[in-house]
Design a protein around this motif. Sequence first.
Motif, PDB file in Angstrom:
ATOM      1  N   ILE A  33     -11.818 -10.974 -36.650  1.00  0.00           N
ATOM      2  CA  ILE A  33     -10.509 -10.338 -36.762  1.00  0.00           C
ATOM      3  C   ILE A  33     -10.189  -9.630 -35.454  1.00  0.00           C
ATOM      4  CG2 ILE A  33      -9.123  -8.631 -38.011  1.00  0.00           C
ATOM      5  CD1 ILE A  33     -11.061  -8.998 -40.377  1.00  0.00           C
ATOM      6  N   SER A  34      -9.019  -9.909 -34.905  1.00  0.00           N
ATOM      7  CA  SER A  34      -8.594  -9.244 -33.670  1.00  0.00           C
ATOM      8  C   SER A  34      -7.077  -9.087 -33.685  1.00  0.00           C
ATOM      9  CB  SER A  34      -9.014 -10.058 -32.444  1.00  0.00           C
ATOM     10  OG  SER A  34      -8.431  -9.521 -31.266  1.00  0.00           O
ATOM     11  N   PRO A  35      -6.561  -7.955 -33.189  1.00  0.00           N
ATOM     12  CA  PRO A  35      -5.106  -7.765 -33.131  1.00  0.00           C
ATOM     13  C   PRO A  35      -4.459  -8.572 -32.010  1.00  0.00           C
ATOM     14  CG  PRO A  35      -6.218  -5.867 -32.194  1.00  0.00           C
ATOM     15  CD  PRO A  35      -7.287  -6.752 -32.753  1.00  0.00           C
ATOM     16  N   THR A  36      -5.266  -9.146 -31.118  1.00  0.00           N
ATOM     17  CA  THR A  36      -4.741  -9.948 -30.011  1.00  0.00           C
ATOM     18  C   THR A  36      -5.540 -11.243 -29.888  1.00  0.00           C
ATOM     19  OG1 THR A  36      -6.178  -8.820 -28.416  1.00  0.00           O
ATOM     20  CG2 THR A  36      -3.956  -7.942 -28.697  1.00  0.00           C
ATOM     21  N   ILE A  60     -10.128 -13.051 -21.849  1.00  0.00           N
ATOM     22  CA  ILE A  60     -10.936 -14.034 -22.570  1.00  0.00           C
ATOM     23  C   ILE A  60     -10.117 -14.536 -23.750  1.00  0.00           C
ATOM     24  CG2 ILE A  60     -13.039 -14.397 -23.931  1.00  0.00           C
ATOM     25  CD1 ILE A  60     -14.327 -12.154 -22.252  1.00  0.00           C
ATOM     26  N   ASP A  61      -9.988 -15.836 -23.864  1.00  0.00           N
ATOM     27  CA  ASP A  61      -9.212 -16.450 -24.942  1.00  0.00           C
ATOM     28  C   ASP A  61     -10.060 -16.451 -26.217  1.00  0.00           C
ATOM     29  OD1 ASP A  61      -7.773 -18.068 -26.691  1.00  0.00           O
ATOM     30  OD2 ASP A  61      -7.024 -19.357 -25.087  1.00  0.00           O
ATOM     31  N   LEU A  62      -9.881 -15.428 -27.035  1.00  0.00           N
ATOM     32  CA  LEU A  62     -10.695 -15.286 -28.242  1.00  0.00           C
ATOM     33  C   LEU A  62     -10.449 -16.415 -29.232  1.00  0.00           C
ATOM     34  CD1 LEU A  62     -10.392 -11.452 -29.016  1.00  0.00           C
ATOM     35  CD2 LEU A  62     -12.396 -12.665 -28.155  1.00  0.00           C
ATOM     36  N   GLN A  63      -9.184 -16.791 -29.408  1.00  0.00           N
ATOM     37  CA  GLN A  63      -8.866 -17.833 -30.373  1.00  0.00           C
ATOM     38  C   GLN A  63      -9.539 -19.148 -30.005  1.00  0.00           C
ATOM     39  OE1 GLN A  63      -4.646 -18.635 -30.896  1.00  0.00           O
ATOM     40  NE2 GLN A  63      -4.968 -19.168 -33.034  1.00  0.00           N
ATOM     41  N   THR A  72     -13.730 -18.750 -37.794  1.00  0.00           N
ATOM     42  CA  THR A  72     -12.329 -18.617 -38.188  1.00  0.00           C
ATOM     43  C   THR A  72     -11.707 -17.413 -37.496  1.00  0.00           C
ATOM     44  OG1 THR A  72     -12.771 -19.581 -40.368  1.00  0.00           O
ATOM     45  CG2 THR A  72     -10.735 -18.313 -40.125  1.00  0.00           C
ATOM     46  N   PHE A  73     -10.641 -17.640 -36.748  1.00  0.00           N
ATOM     47  CA  PHE A  73      -9.956 -16.548 -36.054  1.00  0.00           C
ATOM     48  C   PHE A  73      -8.831 -16.011 -36.933  1.00  0.00           C
ATOM     49  CE2 PHE A  73      -6.542 -14.892 -33.355  1.00  0.00           C
ATOM     50  CZ  PHE A  73      -7.238 -13.943 -32.619  1.00  0.00           C
TER      51      PHE A  73
END
Length: 375
Positions: A33-36, A60-63, A72-73
Amino acid sequence: MKHLVLVGGGHAHVIMLEQLINKPCPSLKISLISPTKKQAYSGMLPGWINNTYALETCQIDLQNLCSRAGVTFILGKLAHFNAQQQQLVLHDESALDYDLLSLAIGSQPNLVGNIAALNEWVAVKPFDAFTQTWQTWQQQLNLKLPATLTIAGGGAGAVEIALAARHMMPYRAKLEHKIIIYAGPNGVMSSFNSKVRHLIMRQLKKAHITLVYEYIDFSQAMSANVAKPSMQNFHLRVSTAKPALSFGDSGLALDAEGFVLVDEFQRSVSHPNVFAAGDICSRPTTHLQRSGVHAIRAGKQLAYNLLATNNSATLRAYWPRHNNLYLISCADQSAIASYGFNLGPFKMNVALHGRWVWRLKNHIDISFMNRFKAK
């Protein structure tokens, strides 16, 4: 199948995603889980301010990383959770159950004082909000007129940002663009040795940056000696940290400042299925510095222990190093290296300044970021 939820895209979780790409864990359902969708790398932020790096280079491209890791993003922000019920609630009021939980959401400036005063200051964290506000100010700023950047806080981050900003606001005798650091009575970078502080003070003087040995009084709407915020004046808060989220109602054991108390395995001392790493946690008996250096090193053990917990295997302890290399950017293609080490019963401190130090820092930063790009 057990569900592991990673909350936040902090350095420790990024390291875990990297390990999952190299060694997947099909027996465990994992969500992040990330807000961005992108996570800023703090070590390169000053380089972005002085236009050494594009913003994308520092993110860093988390998705994308989650997709490659089989994770799962979830784009969202944690509102609160109940450790007893093992349930998370996001800001959109959606709920998520977990079997294992890991927190790496970092910290934020400790904003205490008059609300009207605090609204006039921009916090450097979270980084995505800061970068947007900073870009807007840059676009509005007229460098043909005097401008002032006022920074509250005297740590390495405050110094690096001040030095980086000087390149955006060049000093001229007839048109003085002021940069002022309110560092407090101990001055800048008080946790570093005297050799490092001497080099830092020399750089601040060279850059015509004013150092004030006082704290900003946030009990007032605006201190009398601080210029009002405007298109020409920017106020930045880079000061002592507090947790990025209050865990007061979670049921977790917390220290006096609200940070999650963990043991040597980065595991909550009150709930063994909850882990935390980076700025969000502290230990009862071991001092943890709030630094990306430690978060990255803790990430490897965190990843191992989360997967080991799922398999009921033996956990590995993480002990922070007492000797660490810090590289502080001076924003002029030079940097300062700080390193302390033990020589028998004696502790030795090394402080070096030069362009070669910046080249080393740049190599380390770029190499670190390249690890997370799709190959």
